[in-house]
Design an enzyme around this catalytic site. Structure first.
Site, PDB file in Angstrom:
ATOM      1  N   HIS A 172       0.814  -1.219   0.000  1.00 36.74           N
ATOM      2  CA  HIS A 172       0.000   0.000   0.000  1.00 36.74           C
ATOM      3  C   HIS A 172       0.850   1.273   0.000  1.00 36.74           C
ATOM      4  O   HIS A 172       0.339   2.358  -0.272  1.00 36.74           O
ATOM      5  CB  HIS A 172      -0.978   0.017   1.188  1.00 36.74           C
ATOM      6  CG  HIS A 172      -0.348   0.241   2.525  1.00 36.74           C
ATOM      7  ND1 HIS A 172      -0.073  -0.786   3.409  1.00 36.74           N
ATOM      8  CD2 HIS A 172       0.042   1.373   3.148  1.00 36.74           C
ATOM      9  CE1 HIS A 172       0.455  -0.291   4.517  1.00 36.74           C
ATOM     10  NE2 HIS A 172       0.539   1.025   4.375  1.00 36.74           N
ATOM     11  N   ASP A 202       0.027  -7.881   1.770  1.00 35.37           N
ATOM     12  CA  ASP A 202       0.306  -6.452   1.606  1.00 35.37           C
ATOM     13  C   ASP A 202       1.816  -6.193   1.503  1.00 35.37           C
ATOM     14  O   ASP A 202       2.351  -5.288   2.125  1.00 35.37           O
ATOM     15  CB  ASP A 202      -0.284  -5.652   2.769  1.00 35.37           C
ATOM     16  CG  ASP A 202      -0.222  -4.146   2.528  1.00 35.37           C
ATOM     17  OD1 ASP A 202      -0.155  -3.735   1.352  1.00 35.37           O
ATOM     18  OD2 ASP A 202      -0.209  -3.374   3.511  1.00 35.37           O
ATOM     19  N   SER A 281       4.819   1.910   7.984  1.00 28.11           N
ATOM     20  CA  SER A 281       4.444   0.794   7.118  1.00 28.11           C
ATOM     21  C   SER A 281       5.628   0.317   6.284  1.00 28.11           C
ATOM     22  O   SER A 281       6.312   1.110   5.632  1.00 28.11           O
ATOM     23  CB  SER A 281       3.311   1.214   6.183  1.00 28.11           C
ATOM     24  OG  SER A 281       2.137   1.494   6.914  1.00 28.11           O
TER      25      SER A 281
END
Length: 329
Positions: A172, A202, A281
């Site tokens: 993402h 992800d 992230s």
């Protein structure tokens, strides 16, 4: 005419057979015969003298060891005193410091860009609501525009897992990007290309176009013996600031997470409580040895703030390594 035979006496000074008493009385005295015998005593050879010297030296060496005082044995009290002295005189870095220093050379900042002409409607609204950048002081600023007509669309973290520039991050962070830039620990900036993705976890795999001369890849460790309560550290660029480290423990294993915006469900996650925020992230979750056990992926916050409330999730490194084509542990 034939000469008569001549016979010498059998012993020096002993009268020959048939000699007269006067001749016997003329024999050399006893002292003279003793001196003659002493001259005939055998002298020791050089080899015998050498062995005598060696024997004397061995005796002297044995005597020196016998006279040497016995060495004092080191006791536990001596060890304790030495350790205490070290603690009092030297500052020992904490285990979190050692973990941070071990993983730091492998951590990169990841920024994705999209073309300006694509930023409209829904995408523009999404970019305006970004929470992965620090809020500037003063008047609000527009989105920074690069020279190639692109603007930042995401900021995250990555970790080098192969020293030729293979980087793991979250999908993402780079999804839909027209250009990706990575910044290494020494400040070197390079473009990166997307070489593989693993949407079910992800994950994205990047290849940097250039790398530092002293590139160091992270050491990966199996999560098979990871337990709740084990200390861990998350390193990344929360809100674009960093690299930043935060400490905590493993809160649970095999967790399931679904994004509030209806994203795909993720399973088999490591739950941890080290602070993580937007920008973390794709960053590493490491043990106190600085060994990589997970890729920070999500935080749980049921509010619209999208900030850390104490529950973070990471994809186990076994899954992440498979995304890069590396064999599992």
């Amino acid at each position: 005419m034939r000469r008569p035979a001549f016979y010498s006496s059998s012993r020096p000074g002993q009268p020959a057979a048939g000699s007269s008493d006067d001749e016997a009385s003329a024999a050399p005295p006893e002292s003279t015969r003793a001196a003659s015998r002493s001259r005939r005593i055998r002298r020791p050879s050089s080899t015998e003298l050498l062995w005598v010297a060696v024997l004397v030296m061995a005796m002297l060496l044995a005597w020196s060891f016998a006279e040497r005082p016995a060495q004092r044995r080191i006791t536990q009290e001596d060890i304790n005193a030495a350790v205490l002295k070290t603690l009092e005189t030297q500052q020992i870095p904490s285990e979190y410091t050692r973990a941070y220093e071990a993983i730091r050379p492998s951590v990169v900042r990841v920024v994705s860009y999209v073309k300006q002409d694509r930023v409209s409607g829904e995408l523009a609204a999404k970019l305006r609501k970004r929470t992965d950048k620090p809020k500037p002081l003063g008047p609000a600023q527009g989105e920074p525009q690069a020279e190639d007509g692109t603007i930042e669309s995401g900021v995250g973290t990555g970790v080098v897992i192969v020293d030729k520039g293979i980087i793991l991050t979250n999908l993402h962070v780079v999804a839909g990007a027209d250009r990706i830039k990575v910044t290494f620990h020494d400040g070197l900036e390079a473009t990166a290309t997307l070489v593989n993705v693993q949407p079910e976890n992800d994950l994205a795999v990047l290849q940097a176009s250039k790398i530092p001369d002293d590139m160091i890849a992270a050491t990966m460790r199996s999560t098979a013996d990871l337990l709740p309560g084990d200390k861990v550290m998350a390193v990344g660029f929360p809100f674009g600031i960093g690299p930043s480290g935060s400490a905590g423990v493993v809160s649970g294993l095999k967790r399931v997470f679904r994004s509030p915006d209806g994203g795909q469900e993720l399973g088999n996650l490591i739950q941890f409580d080290a602070a993580a925020n937007p920008g973390n992230s794709g960053g590493p979750l490491v043990t106190m040895d600085g060994e990589l056990v997970g890729i920070v992926t999500a935080i749980l916050n049921p509010t619209s703030a999208r900030t850390f409330l104490g529950i973070g999730f990471a994809v186990p490194i076994e899954n992440a390594a498979q995304a890069a084509g590396l064999p599992p542990f």
